[in-house]
Motif scaffolding. Structure first.
Motif, short mmCIF file in Angstrom:
data_model
loop_
_atom_site.label_atom_id
_atom_site.label_comp_id
_atom_site.label_asym_id
_atom_site.label_seq_id
_atom_site.Cartn_x
_atom_site.Cartn_y
_atom_site.Cartn_z
N VAL A 1 -10.01 -2.14 -14.94
CA VAL A 1 -9.15 -1.36 -14.04
C VAL A 1 -8.25 -0.41 -14.82
O VAL A 1 -8.08 0.76 -14.44
CB VAL A 1 -8.30 -2.31 -13.16
CG1 VAL A 1 -7.21 -1.53 -12.43
CG2 VAL A 1 -9.18 -3.05 -12.16
N GLU B 1 -10.73 -6.88 -8.01
CA GLU B 1 -10.59 -5.54 -8.61
C GLU B 1 -9.60 -4.68 -7.82
O GLU B 1 -8.76 -3.98 -8.41
CB GLU B 1 -11.95 -4.83 -8.65
CG GLU B 1 -12.95 -5.47 -9.59
CD GLU B 1 -13.77 -6.58 -8.94
OE1 GLU B 1 -13.34 -7.07 -7.86
OE2 GLU B 1 -14.81 -6.95 -9.50
N ASP B 2 -9.67 -4.77 -6.49
CA ASP B 2 -8.77 -3.98 -5.65
C ASP B 2 -7.34 -4.52 -5.72
O ASP B 2 -6.37 -3.74 -5.69
CB ASP B 2 -9.26 -3.97 -4.20
CG ASP B 2 -10.61 -3.28 -4.05
OD1 ASP B 2 -10.96 -2.46 -4.93
OD2 ASP B 2 -11.32 -3.56 -3.07
N ARG C 1 -7.99 -7.75 1.86
CA ARG C 1 -8.04 -7.17 0.51
C ARG C 1 -8.49 -8.28 -0.45
O ARG C 1 -7.72 -8.76 -1.26
CB ARG C 1 -6.66 -6.65 0.12
CG ARG C 1 -5.99 -5.81 1.21
CD ARG C 1 -4.48 -5.81 1.06
NE ARG C 1 -3.77 -5.15 2.14
CZ ARG C 1 -3.39 -5.76 3.26
NH1 ARG C 1 -3.68 -7.04 3.47
NH2 ARG C 1 -2.73 -5.10 4.19
N GLU D 1 0.82 -1.22 0.00
CA GLU D 1 0.00 0.00 0.00
C GLU D 1 0.85 1.27 0.00
O GLU D 1 0.38 2.34 -0.42
CB GLU D 1 -0.94 0.00 1.20
CG GLU D 1 -0.25 -0.08 2.55
CD GLU D 1 -1.23 -0.28 3.69
OE1 GLU D 1 -2.43 -0.42 3.41
OE2 GLU D 1 -0.78 -0.30 4.86
N HIS E 1 -4.07 -11.14 -2.08
CA HIS E 1 -3.17 -9.99 -2.05
C HIS E 1 -1.89 -10.35 -1.30
O HIS E 1 -1.91 -10.99 -0.25
CB HIS E 1 -3.85 -8.80 -1.37
CG HIS E 1 -3.14 -7.50 -1.61
ND1 HIS E 1 -1.97 -7.17 -0.96
CD2 HIS E 1 -3.42 -6.46 -2.43
CE1 HIS E 1 -1.56 -5.98 -1.37
NE2 HIS E 1 -2.43 -5.53 -2.27
N LYS F 1 -11.09 -8.43 -2.75
CA LYS F 1 -11.73 -8.16 -4.03
C LYS F 1 -10.67 -8.12 -5.12
O LYS F 1 -9.70 -7.35 -5.03
CB LYS F 1 -12.49 -6.84 -3.98
CG LYS F 1 -13.70 -6.86 -3.05
CD LYS F 1 -14.45 -5.53 -3.11
CE LYS F 1 -15.68 -5.56 -2.20
NZ LYS F 1 -16.42 -4.27 -2.23
N ALA G 1 -5.96 -3.41 -8.98
CA ALA G 1 -5.77 -1.96 -8.96
C ALA G 1 -4.49 -1.59 -8.21
O ALA G 1 -3.76 -0.67 -8.62
CB ALA G 1 -6.97 -1.27 -8.32
N SER G 2 -4.19 -2.30 -7.11
CA SER G 2 -2.96 -2.00 -6.37
C SER G 2 -1.74 -2.36 -7.20
O SER G 2 -0.72 -1.66 -7.19
CB SER G 2 -2.94 -2.73 -5.02
OG SER G 2 -2.69 -4.12 -5.17
#
Length: 329
Positions: free
Chosen positions: A268, A309-310, A305, A175, A224, A307, A313-314
């Protein structure tokens, strides 16, 4: 007391090092930088060398008060393992033997092992549970299963307590934006898809569309990388508290096909991401989805974390900011 992280300059290892540092742990990293990156290490003490070098490894243990080991150092390319299994047995299995012998010599009795869902092979049922049949379909998975078994016998003979973590497809980035995924060659689906979005590849290869899945492409459980790192720390804490040796699956429990991953990456990134169907790769199981119930109940682990999509995205955020990875190539 310090935690030794082997392979700590690699993708998952560097995220584990970051998590340990955030927790206030003293960290010692061993990495030969064959696939790892010095720039991925956010702190701690780095020893550049190979775990198969007994003299080198003995020095690491002699110079540090090591409380436990988190073991990531291994080759991990399925396709390569099928072409050169000897390389995988020498680095993965023999390397782990060297590590365990030095642990016994130094009186270090705790190890968290980065294993893999590839130990299961083609699952008999979905989701996969820890005590399901293990019958790897590739040399990489076979070496990881051999490593698990060897670690178990070192518990029987020497009292080395262990947690082996079998996980599925790691993806995403830290992050902070400071560390992410950078392999050479790259073999993981998410960064490969993002390389297409960055204009570094013309298309994404989809290896096989005739599997027994809904859209014919392989289905995997994505997790993740920071959630994986958290699980390794929880496993070490369990051993510190006197926990017995055990094996845990790690995953979000949701399966996504290759085509679904590509579609989500298109959303994304806003890039069309052309795809090309290629022949199947040897050793790829059709479906790998984990049951993480034991890890949730016994380790207190839960992915934060979850999802896809997330997660993508990261990864996109990091790759967009670092299109050449760590800039070494």
């Amino acid at each position: 007391m310090a935690v030794l992280v082997t392979g700590g300059a690699g993708y998952i290892g560097s995220h584990a090092v970051a998590a340990l540092l955030e927790k206030g742990e003293q960290v010692v990293i061993v990495d030969n930088l064959y696939q790892g990156h010095r720039e991925a290490i956010l702190g701690g003490k780095l020893y550049e060398g190979d775990i198969r070098d007994a003299e080198f490894l003995e020095k690491v243990f002699a110079e540090n008060d090591i409380d436990g080991v988190i073991h990531f150092a291994a080759n991990s390319l399925v396709g390569e393992s099928m072409k050169d299994p000897g390389k995988y047995y020498h680095n993965n299995v023999y390397g782990t033997l060297c590590l365990l012998e030095q642990m016994v010599k130094a009186g270090v009795k705790r190890i968290v092992f980065s294993s893999t869902a590839a130990t299961y092979g083609e699952p008999e049922k979905v989701p996969i549970e820890e005590f399901d049949r293990t019958l790897p379909t590739n040399a990489y998975g076979e070496t990881k299963l051999s490593m698990e078994k060897m670690i178990r016998w070192f518990d029987v003979a020497h009292g080395v307590k262990s947690v082996s973590l079998r996980y599925f497809n790691a993806a995403g980035a830290h992050e902070s934006g400071r560390i992410g995924e950078d392999h050479e060659p790259e073999s993981h689906l998410v960064p490969l898809v993002l390389q297409v979005a960055l204009g570094q590849r013309e298309f994404i290869s989809v290896f096989g569309d005739d599997y027994g899945t809904e859209d014919g492409t392989c289905v995997r459980d994505y997790i993740h990388v920071s959630d994986l790192a958290d699980a390794h720390l929880l496993a070490l804490d369990r051993l510190r508290e006197g926990g017995e040796s055990s094996v845990y699956n790690l995953g979000c429990g949701n399966g996504f096909s290759v085509k679904q991953v590509v579609d989500i990456a298109r959303q994304v990134t806003g890039h069309p991401i052309p795809a090309k169907i290629e022949p199947r790769r040897s050793g790829d199981p059709a479906i790998l989805i984990a049951s993480s119930d034991r890890a949730r109940s016994e380790l207190g682990w839960s992915p934060r974390r979850d999802k896809l999509e997330d997660i993508i995205a990261s990864a996109w955020k990091w790759h967009s900011a670092n299109p050449k990875g760590y800039g070494l190539r």
